[in-house]
Write a protein that holds these residues in place. Structure first.
Motif, PDB file in Angstrom:
ATOM      1  N   PHE A  16       0.900  -1.052  -0.087  1.00 24.95           N
ATOM      2  CA  PHE A  16       0.021   0.181   0.128  1.00 24.95           C
ATOM      3  C   PHE A  16       0.887   1.455  -0.109  1.00 24.95           C
ATOM      4  O   PHE A  16       0.595   2.304  -0.891  1.00 24.95           O
ATOM      5  N   LEU A  17       1.993   1.336   0.827  1.00 22.37           N
ATOM      6  CA  LEU A  17       2.458   2.559   1.109  1.00 22.37           C
ATOM      7  C   LEU A  17       3.272   3.024  -0.227  1.00 22.37           C
ATOM      8  O   LEU A  17       3.069   4.321  -0.569  1.00 22.37           O
ATOM      9  N   PRO A  18       3.760   2.361  -1.240  1.00 18.32           N
ATOM     10  CA  PRO A  18       4.484   2.864  -2.323  1.00 18.32           C
ATOM     11  C   PRO A  18       3.235   3.368  -3.215  1.00 18.32           C
ATOM     12  O   PRO A  18       3.593   4.289  -3.974  1.00 18.32           O
ATOM     13  N   ALA A  19       2.151   2.490  -3.352  1.00 19.76           N
ATOM     14  CA  ALA A  19       1.056   3.051  -3.980  1.00 19.76           C
ATOM     15  C   ALA A  19       0.439   4.236  -3.622  1.00 19.76           C
ATOM     16  O   ALA A  19       0.071   5.185  -4.742  1.00 19.76           O
ATOM     17  N   PHE A  20       0.307   4.294  -2.418  1.00 24.49           N
ATOM     18  CA  PHE A  20      -0.227   5.593  -1.766  1.00 24.49           C
ATOM     19  C   PHE A  20       0.730   6.902  -2.121  1.00 24.49           C
ATOM     20  O   PHE A  20       0.187   7.950  -2.744  1.00 24.49           O
ATOM     21  N   LEU A  21       1.814   6.738  -2.014  1.00 27.89           N
ATOM     22  CA  LEU A  21       2.973   7.661  -2.105  1.00 27.89           C
ATOM     23  C   LEU A  21       3.023   8.076  -3.604  1.00 27.89           C
ATOM     24  O   LEU A  21       3.359   9.357  -4.003  1.00 27.89           O
ATOM     25  N   GLU A  22       2.898   7.317  -4.645  1.00 29.21           N
ATOM     26  CA  GLU A  22       2.840   7.486  -6.094  1.00 29.21           C
ATOM     27  C   GLU A  22       1.470   8.104  -6.555  1.00 29.21           C
ATOM     28  O   GLU A  22       1.408   8.601  -7.791  1.00 29.21           O
ATOM     29  N   PHE A  26      -2.968  11.901  -3.955  1.00 30.56           N
ATOM     30  CA  PHE A  26      -2.881  12.214  -2.402  1.00 30.56           C
ATOM     31  C   PHE A  26      -1.311  12.660  -2.347  1.00 30.56           C
ATOM     32  O   PHE A  26      -0.460  12.661  -1.177  1.00 30.56           O
ATOM     33  N   ARG A  27      -0.899  13.371  -3.241  1.00 29.61           N
ATOM     34  CA  ARG A  27       0.392  13.960  -3.478  1.00 29.61           C
ATOM     35  C   ARG A  27       0.872  15.090  -2.507  1.00 29.61           C
ATOM     36  O   ARG A  27       1.862  15.270  -2.004  1.00 29.61           O
ATOM     37  N   ASP A  28      -0.357  15.685  -1.965  1.00 30.90           N
ATOM     38  CA  ASP A  28       0.086  16.645  -0.947  1.00 30.90           C
ATOM     39  C   ASP A  28      -0.123  16.077   0.502  1.00 30.90           C
ATOM     40  O   ASP A  28      -0.020  16.772   1.484  1.00 30.90           O
ATOM     41  N   TRP A  29      -0.328  14.741   0.683  1.00 30.12           N
ATOM     42  CA  TRP A  29      -0.364  14.245   2.136  1.00 30.12           C
ATOM     43  C   TRP A  29       1.071  13.575   2.567  1.00 30.12           C
ATOM     44  O   TRP A  29       1.791  13.633   1.914  1.00 30.12           O
ATOM     45  N   ASP A  30       1.109  13.763   4.000  1.00 29.54           N
ATOM     46  CA  ASP A  30       2.040  13.335   4.398  1.00 29.54           C
ATOM     47  C   ASP A  30       1.753  11.727   5.358  1.00 29.54           C
ATOM     48  O   ASP A  30       0.485  11.803   5.584  1.00 29.54           O
ATOM     49  N   VAL A  31       2.665  11.040   5.930  1.00 28.55           N
ATOM     50  CA  VAL A  31       2.350   9.741   6.544  1.00 28.55           C
ATOM     51  C   VAL A  31       3.073   9.818   7.801  1.00 28.55           C
ATOM     52  O   VAL A  31       4.362   9.982   7.672  1.00 28.55           O
ATOM     53  N   VAL A  32       2.596   9.238   8.672  1.00 27.01           N
ATOM     54  CA  VAL A  32       3.292   8.779   9.906  1.00 27.01           C
ATOM     55  C   VAL A  32       2.855   7.281   9.993  1.00 27.01           C
ATOM     56  O   VAL A  32       1.810   6.882  10.087  1.00 27.01           O
ATOM     57  N   LEU A  46       7.480  10.499   4.762  1.00 28.37           N
ATOM     58  CA  LEU A  46       7.110   9.689   5.817  1.00 28.37           C
ATOM     59  C   LEU A  46       8.133   9.748   7.130  1.00 28.37           C
ATOM     60  O   LEU A  46       9.039   9.743   7.073  1.00 28.37           O
ATOM     61  N   SER A  47       7.253   9.866   8.063  1.00 24.74           N
ATOM     62  CA  SER A  47       7.960   9.594   9.402  1.00 24.74           C
ATOM     63  C   SER A  47       7.333   8.447  10.328  1.00 24.74           C
ATOM     64  O   SER A  47       6.487   7.927   9.961  1.00 24.74           O
ATOM     65  N   VAL A  48       8.388   8.097  11.141  1.00 26.16           N
ATOM     66  CA  VAL A  48       8.268   6.805  12.122  1.00 26.16           C
ATOM     67  C   VAL A  48       8.200   6.899  13.398  1.00 26.16           C
ATOM     68  O   VAL A  48       9.108   7.707  14.021  1.00 26.16           O
ATOM     69  N   ILE A  49       7.157   6.409  13.928  1.00 26.38           N
ATOM     70  CA  ILE A  49       7.197   6.420  15.443  1.00 26.38           C
ATOM     71  C   ILE A  49       7.419   5.116  16.021  1.00 26.38           C
ATOM     72  O   ILE A  49       6.348   4.042  15.629  1.00 26.38           O
ATOM     73  N   ASN A  50       8.347   4.643  16.661  1.00 28.75           N
ATOM     74  CA  ASN A  50       8.620   3.420  16.938  1.00 28.75           C
ATOM     75  C   ASN A  50       8.217   2.952  18.497  1.00 28.75           C
ATOM     76  O   ASN A  50       8.350   3.790  19.462  1.00 28.75           O
ATOM     77  N   GLY A  51       7.449   2.061  18.454  1.00 34.57           N
ATOM     78  CA  GLY A  51       6.629   1.422  19.719  1.00 34.57           C
ATOM     79  C   GLY A  51       5.595   0.626  19.316  1.00 34.57           C
ATOM     80  O   GLY A  51       5.006   0.300  18.311  1.00 34.57           O
ATOM     81  N   SER A  52       4.712   0.148  20.643  1.00 30.98           N
ATOM     82  CA  SER A  52       3.513  -0.594  20.241  1.00 30.98           C
ATOM     83  C   SER A  52       2.616   0.270  20.167  1.00 30.98           C
ATOM     84  O   SER A  52       2.138   1.281  21.124  1.00 30.98           O
ATOM     85  N   ILE A  53       1.400  -0.105  19.656  1.00 28.10           N
ATOM     86  CA  ILE A  53      -0.034   0.600  19.628  1.00 28.10           C
ATOM     87  C   ILE A  53      -0.704   0.394  21.087  1.00 28.10           C
ATOM     88  O   ILE A  53      -1.738   0.703  21.142  1.00 28.10           O
ATOM     89  N   ALA A  66      -3.293  13.766  12.853  1.00 24.71           N
ATOM     90  CA  ALA A  66      -3.472  12.649  11.827  1.00 24.71           C
ATOM     91  C   ALA A  66      -5.057  13.007  11.410  1.00 24.71           C
ATOM     92  O   ALA A  66      -5.988  12.973  12.350  1.00 24.71           O
ATOM     93  N   THR A  67      -5.296  12.897  10.203  1.00 29.32           N
ATOM     94  CA  THR A  67      -6.588  13.244   9.595  1.00 29.32           C
ATOM     95  C   THR A  67      -7.341  12.070   9.437  1.00 29.32           C
ATOM     96  O   THR A  67      -8.383  11.973   9.550  1.00 29.32           O
ATOM     97  N   HIS A  68      -6.505  11.027   8.958  1.00 32.09           N
ATOM     98  CA  HIS A  68      -6.878   9.894   8.589  1.00 32.09           C
ATOM     99  C   HIS A  68      -5.978   8.769   9.281  1.00 32.09           C
ATOM    100  O   HIS A  68      -4.811   8.969   9.448  1.00 32.09           O
ATOM    101  N   VAL A  69      -6.834   7.352   9.616  1.00 25.19           N
ATOM    102  CA  VAL A  69      -6.065   6.437  10.019  1.00 25.19           C
ATOM    103  C   VAL A  69      -6.334   5.292   9.233  1.00 25.19           C
ATOM    104  O   VAL A  69      -7.553   4.787   8.854  1.00 25.19           O
TER     105      VAL A  69
END
Length: 326
Positions: A16-22, A26-32, A46-53, A66-69
């Motif tokens: 999903f991630l590469p398809a979304f970024l391409e 969604f070109r103006d969206w960013d991802v965490v 793309l930013s990453v937060i390391n840890g458990s949900i 975040a606007t979308h999950v």
């Protein structure tokens, strides 16, 4: 817009991630992304937060802005962590999201284990209004609870949620090795539940594929979907008003008929089948609603699923692997 992802290092997430970024939409969206057991490198969007949900601090930091999950993280048959990760995790995500001033849409990737896939009987097609009937095990139970919890948050708080319920997701050569009688079998079922050790060994040595027979005596019909079609369904549902508070079955237009599969492999590759009698039920996961409301169409049918699986050349450094927990 800012999209929060869980499960980004899993099978669906990696596709999903590469398809979304391409995607131009969604070109103006960013991802965490929240990453725990595995992680991915950060990029400009793309930013990453390391840890458990299951950690409220991790979820709180990730949900900010975040606007979308898109919640894809799952735990398979791991009773020691299923409650903390699967149940507590989605509760923390939903609680934080509903209170966020930026919240717009929460998408959950569900599974047909919530309707028992081949282990529970249904009198007709399995639709979005069919009763949930999980098969034994903690994984199916958590998927039922996840779907129910999101629906209750929709009712209680008016949250804009969407559930995309997928059956067994195939990619690369998964389907070919799901049909193996050897030690390289991918997934299940364990043939030892239906066959003697001698039959399994003989079938493996002869290169046969299983033609599973359902409890009614007909070739089994079991639901699958290719990961490419799951990705296009997510992209179709994301930020789409038609997905508001909806549950969609995301599957092939028709389940895989093991008799048709056996005929195709015999005619195209001279691969013979071994009849395997099972107590399983044939079910049909109906995707009409997703095709109607989302305008989504799966592109991979049985023939293409077989051709893609048999033509895929897996590199030595790309092992077939099932991650438990996911």
């Amino acid at each position: 817009m800012r999209l929060l992802l869980t499960g980004v290092t899993g099978k669906v997430g990696q596709n999903f991630l590469p398809a979304f970024l391409e995607a131009d939409r969604f070109r103006d969206w960013d991802v965490v992304a929240i990453c725990n057991n595995r992680t991915i490198p950060e990029t400009g969007r793309l930013s990453v937060i390391n840890g458990s949900i299951a950690d409220p601090d991790v979820v709180g930091a990730a949900i900010e802005g975040a606007t979308h999950v898109l919640h894809m993280a799952a735990v398979k048959e791991s009773p020691d962590v299923c409650i903390d990760v699967a149940i507590k995790g989605i509760f923390l995500l939903l609680e934080a999201f509903r209170q966020s001033p930026d919240a717009r849409q929460f998408i959950l990737i569900g599974g047909d284990c919530s309707v028992g896939h081949a282990f529970q009987p249904y009198p007709g097609p399995v639709t979005e209004t069919s009763p949930r009937k999980a098969y034994p095990g903690c994984y199916a139970l958590t998927k039922v609870v996840e779907e129910t919890m999101l629906e209750q948050f929709q009712l209680q708080y008016g949250l804009n949620g969407c559930i995309l319920r997928a059956p067994w997701i195939m990619e690369k050569d998964d389907f070919r090795f799901a049909l193996s009688f050897g030690e390289d079998q991918f997934g299940g079922p364990p043939w030892s539940e239906y066959m003697s050790d001698e039959d399994i060994e003989r079938s493996a040595s002869e290169g046969l594929v299983p033609m599973m027979i359902d409890r009614g005596g007909s070739p089994l019909r079991r639901n699958f979907v290719h990961v490419d079609d799951v990705v296009t369904a997510i992209l179709a549902a994301l930020d789409n008003p038609a997905a508001n508070q909806q549950l969609f079955n995301i599957s092939m237009d028709e389940p895989v008929d093991y008799g048709e599969m056996a005929d195709y492999l015999r005619n195209t590759r001279r691969i013979e089948a071994k009849e395997v009698r099972t107590p399983l039920y044939s079910n049909w996961l109906d995707n009409t609603k997703a095709r109607l409301l989302l305008g989504w169409r799966p592109k991979v049918d049985l023939e293409r699923l077989i051709e893609m699986a048999w033509s895929y050349d897996r590199a030595a450094d790309n092992p077939r692997k099932v991650w438990y927990p996911g």
